[in-house]
Design an enzyme around this catalytic site. Structure first.
Site, PDB file in Angstrom:
ATOM      1  N   ARG A  47       0.781  -1.234   0.000  1.00 32.13           N
ATOM      2  CA  ARG A  47       0.000   0.000   0.000  1.00 32.13           C
ATOM      3  C   ARG A  47       0.814   1.287   0.000  1.00 32.13           C
ATOM      4  NH1 ARG A  47      -4.937   0.609   3.744  1.00 32.13           N
ATOM      5  NH2 ARG A  47      -3.399   0.687   5.406  1.00 32.13           N
ATOM      6  N   ASP A  48       2.129   1.215   0.075  1.00 29.14           N
ATOM      7  CA  ASP A  48       2.899   2.462   0.061  1.00 29.14           C
ATOM      8  C   ASP A  48       4.260   2.262  -0.603  1.00 29.14           C
ATOM      9  OD1 ASP A  48       3.222   5.166   0.516  1.00 29.14           O
ATOM     10  OD2 ASP A  48       4.011   4.921   2.534  1.00 29.14           O
ATOM     11  N   LEU A  49       4.222   1.643  -1.777  1.00 33.60           N
ATOM     12  CA  LEU A  49       5.464   1.464  -2.529  1.00 33.60           C
ATOM     13  C   LEU A  49       5.948   2.804  -3.053  1.00 33.60           C
ATOM     14  CD1 LEU A  49       5.001  -1.727  -4.730  1.00 33.60           C
ATOM     15  CD2 LEU A  49       6.772  -1.321  -3.037  1.00 33.60           C
ATOM     16  N   ASN A  53      10.754   4.223   0.523  1.00 34.50           N
ATOM     17  CA  ASN A  53      10.472   3.034   1.331  1.00 34.50           C
ATOM     18  C   ASN A  53      11.224   1.805   0.835  1.00 34.50           C
ATOM     19  OD1 ASN A  53       8.781   4.345   3.089  1.00 34.50           O
ATOM     20  ND2 ASN A  53       6.891   3.743   2.051  1.00 34.50           N
TER      21      ASN A  53
END
Length: 258
Positions: A47-49, A53
């Site tokens: 959900r937060d590529l 990160n």
């Protein structure tokens, strides 16, 4: 991690991140995402590529970091609903998420596509360039103009540190993963094969396809609502073309990617 984040090396490092390392890094990200979606005990959506990160070890092997937004999907479920808005970062969020509020494997693939273009182009996804609001729109325009390789990071081109065939492969894959319609994006096993060179990228539309609202019945209902007739005719199925049946996944240590 000894080498910090991918974002730092792309945009804040004193030394240019070379092509071979960039290719190695995106390959590692693809394997890691495939592991989360298909090989882990329970299907997980990150959900937060995004580049900040993705952490790099001493050998520049990629590790997915910041699982604060990650969610495991229940058995037989294909999405996770966020009740408090759409999580993630603009430029990496799939368009359907703004409508459904659901995180899926397909929305992760969209984020991966944004990272691919970021790595190859050396530009952040929200970069305004040549009159376009987002990097992906500029790359799609270059694809239409048959100038796709002009999207490659200018710093790499200046020192002739790029393999044209590999660059074209990753740019086309980035566009395929960025398809506005979730069901048209390639699956992670196909992504891994494309990056390894065992499967060619299929035909990517010259014009960016129209976004189609997911139906209220969910991603598996089989119906959609087209909100734009202008470019709808360009939405053709994305089908990879097999080059080799040889598997390139043998012996890869997926656990080392997380």
């Amino acid at each position: 991690m000894p080498n910090g984040s991918l974002d730092n090396h792309l945009f804040n490092g004193n030394k240019l991140l070379g092509w071979k390392l960039r290719y190695k890094i995106v390959s590692g990200i693809a394997y890691a995402l495939h592991y989360l979606h298909n090989e882990y005990d329970q299907k997980v959506v990150h959900r937060d590529l995004k580049a900040s990160n993705i952490m790099l070890d001493s050998n520049f092997n990629a590790r997915l970091g910041d699982f604060g937004l990650a969610r495991a999907l229940e058995i037989e479920k294909s999405s996770y609903v966020e009740l408090e808005g759409v999580p993630g970062t603009i430029g990496y969020i799939a368009p359907e998420c703004f409508h459904t509020g659901k995180a899926t494997c397909e929305s992760d693939v969209y984020g991966f596509g944004a990272v691919l273009l970021e790595v190859v182009c050396g530009q952040r996804p929200w970069t305004k360039i040549a009159g376009f609001q987002f990097l992906v729109d500029w790359v799609w325009w270059l694809h239409r103009e048959r100038r796709l390789l002009d999207a490659v990071d200018e710093r790499l081109r200046l020192v002739n540190d790029c393999t044209a065939e590999e660059a074209e492969r990753l740019l086309l894959l980035g566009l395929a993963c960025s398809h506005p319609i979730a069901s048209e994006r390639p699956k992670t096993h196909t992504i891994v094969q494309i990056i390894s060179g065992s499967v060619a990228v299929g035909q990517v539309p010259s014009f960016k396809p129209a976004f189609v609202w997911p139906s209220a019945g969910g991603p598996n209902s089989g119906t959609t609502e087209d909100i734009s007739a202008i470019t709808a005719s360009t939405t053709s199925s994305w089908t990879p073309q097999c080059v080799s049946t040889e598997s390139h996944s043998g012996g890869y240590n997926y656990n080392s990617l997380l």
